[in-house]
Design a protein around this motif. Structure first.
Motif, short mmCIF file in Angstrom:
data_model
loop_
_atom_site.label_atom_id
_atom_site.label_comp_id
_atom_site.label_asym_id
_atom_site.label_seq_id
_atom_site.Cartn_x
_atom_site.Cartn_y
_atom_site.Cartn_z
N GLN A 35 2.39 1.27 10.38
CA GLN A 35 1.77 0.17 11.11
C GLN A 35 0.54 0.64 11.87
O GLN A 35 0.58 1.62 12.61
CB GLN A 35 2.77 -0.44 12.09
N ARG A 36 -0.56 -0.08 11.68
CA ARG A 36 -1.81 0.28 12.34
C ARG A 36 -1.70 0.05 13.85
O ARG A 36 -1.16 -0.97 14.30
CB ARG A 36 -2.97 -0.53 11.77
N GLY A 44 -1.61 -3.79 14.03
CA GLY A 44 -0.34 -4.44 13.78
C GLY A 44 -0.02 -4.65 12.31
O GLY A 44 1.13 -4.93 11.96
N TYR A 45 -1.03 -4.53 11.43
CA TYR A 45 -0.79 -4.67 10.01
C TYR A 45 -0.14 -3.38 9.46
O TYR A 45 -0.34 -2.29 10.00
CB TYR A 45 -2.09 -4.93 9.25
N TRP A 46 0.62 -3.57 8.37
CA TRP A 46 1.27 -2.44 7.72
C TRP A 46 0.48 -2.01 6.50
O TRP A 46 -0.09 -2.84 5.79
CB TRP A 46 2.70 -2.82 7.33
N HIS A 112 0.02 6.11 14.08
CA HIS A 112 0.46 4.75 13.81
C HIS A 112 1.45 4.30 14.87
O HIS A 112 2.02 5.14 15.59
CB HIS A 112 1.11 4.64 12.43
N VAL A 126 8.74 -5.60 6.38
CA VAL A 126 7.80 -5.64 7.50
C VAL A 126 6.61 -6.51 7.11
O VAL A 126 6.31 -6.69 5.93
CB VAL A 126 7.33 -4.22 7.90
#
Length: 324
Positions: A35-36, A44-46, A112, A126
Motif C-alpha cells: 500500500q502506497r 492508499g492505493y495498492w 509502504h 484489498v
C-alpha cells in the motif's frame, strides 16, 4: 487536442521495475501487494512493489535495489514477465514486471503503509488497486501449461481420454485445435472436451479459429491463428481471447486488440516441421520481454523446459505433444 492530453503525451517515458513476489501459501500460490503511503501520489492505493530505474540502471538492477529499499529483502531469483506502458496524469511509465520466486530477508513495509498476500486467481482482498496493475492480476491467474489437442494424430477417442486424464491431473487451459477434422467430428470433439473440463474449477477451453463453434459448444474462448489475427477488427467477444504470433508485428497486433495472452513460436524445431530451425531462445526472449501480454513459448518444447521459458520472459509453455 486538449492541453492536458498534450502534456501527458509530451512527458518522457519513465522506466519502472515492478515485482510480483510469489510464494506457496496454505491454499495455493500467493502474490504480494503493498500500500502506497500518505504523502505519495495515489496514497492508499495498492500496487506491486518497485520503482523507477535510476540513470544507468537496467530494469533488473532497479528491481533488486527497490526491493532492498522498500521491503528489506534481497532477490535470489527473478524472471522477466510483462512490459506495459501506462499514462497517469503526472507521468507516463513503462512497467517492467518480474516474477520474483526466491529472496532472502524478512519482508517489511519499509516504504509502504502495509502489505498483503493475495491468492493467485482470486479477487484481491484489498482495494483500491493502482490502475496500471489491474491487468496484471488477470494475467497471474493463467496457468503455466497451455495444451493443444491433437486428435488428428491420436484419434478422437484416444484424445478425449488424454484430455480427461490431464484435467484430472491438474491441466486447466486447453485448446481444441484439430482444424482438419470434418466439421461434425470437430464439433463433437469440442463439445466433449468442454463437458470434460466443466467439473474442474478454473479449467478453461478455447477453440482454434472458429468463433461460431466456440459459441455452439459454450467454450470459454477462442484462439486466433496468426492469419486470423490480422483479419479481425476487434477483440472476439469471449471471456478469453488468444492468438498465435510469430514476430513483433503479430505481438503488437494482439496487444492492440486487447487479447488475454499469446503463443509465440516456433522456438525450436518441431517434428511436423523438422526443416525449420525455430527462432531460438534469444529471439524469443527479445520479443516476449517487450510484450504487455503473457506469452507462451511454443514449438519443439517439453514440460521440463518450463523454467527455461520463464527465464526468457515466457509466462509458460504451449504443447501439442507430451502434455499427457
Amino acid at each position: 487536442m486538449d492541453d492536458s492530453v498534450s502534456a501527458v503525451a509530451a512527458m518522457p517515458l519513465t522506466e519502472v521495475a515492478a515485482a510480483v513476489l510469489l510464494r506457496d501459501g496454505p491454499a495455493g500460490p500467493e502474490f504480494l501487494l503493498a500500500q502506497r503511503p500518505v504523502g505519495k501520489v495515489y496514497a492508499g492505493y495498492w500496487e506491486f512493489p518497485g520503482g523507477k530505474a535510476e540513470p544507468g540502471e537496467t530494469a533488473y538492477q532497479a528491481l533488486g535495489r527497490e526491493l532492498r529499499e522498500e521491503l528489506g529483502v534481497t532477490v535470489d531469483q527473478a524472471w522477466p514477465w510483462l512490459c506495459r506502458e501506462f499514462s497517469y496524469p503526472h507521468a507516463t511509465v513503462r512497467l517492467n514486471f518480474f516474477r520474483v520466486t526466491a529472496w532472502h530477508g524478512e519482508i517489511a513495509p519499509l516504504e509502504h503503509s502495509a502489505f498483503a498476500w493475495v491468492k493467485v486467481g482470486e479477487a484481491a482482498s484489498v482495494a483500491p488497486i493502482l490502475p496500471a496493475n489491474g491487468p496484471i492480476l488477470r494475467a497471474l491467474a493463467l496457468p503455466a501449461l497451455y495444451a493443444l489437442s491433437h486428435a488428428e494424430a491420436h484419434g478422437t477417442a484416444a484424445e478425449l481420454a488424454r484430455c480427461g486424464q490431464a484435467l484430472a491431473n491438474g491441466l486447466r487451459l486447453l485448446q481444441v485445435r484439430d482444424k482438419t477434422l470434418p466439421a461434425a467430428q470437430r464439433e463433437r470433439l469440442a463439445a466433449e472436451v468442454v463437458a470434460l473440463a466443466r467439473p474442474y474449477a478454473g479449467a478453461r477451453v478455447l477453440i482454434n479459429d472458429d468463433a461460431g463453434l466456440a459459441r455452439a459448444v459454450a467454450a470459454d474462448g477462442v484462439h486466433l491463428s496468426s492469419t486470423r489475427l490480422w483479419e479481425v477488427d476487434r477483440r472476439p467477444d469471449f471471456a478469453l481471447a488468444a492468438a498465435s504470433c510469430h514476430n513483433a508485428a503479430d505481438l503488437a497486433r494482439a496487444a492492440a486488440l486487447g487479447l488475454d495472452f499469446v503463443v509465440l513460436g516456433p522456438v525450436l524445431p518441431t517434428p511436423s516441421h523438422p526443416e525449420a530451425s525455430g527462432m531460438g531462445w534469444a529471439a524469443f526472449s527479445r520479443l516476449s520481454q517487450t510484450s504487455p501480454l503473457p506469452v507462451y513459448a511454443l514449438g519443439g518444447l517439453r514440460t521440463d523446459m518450463l523454467d527455461t521459458a520463464r527465464r526468457h520472459g515466457g509466462h509458460g509453455i504451449g504443447l501439442l505433444r507430451g502434455w499427457c
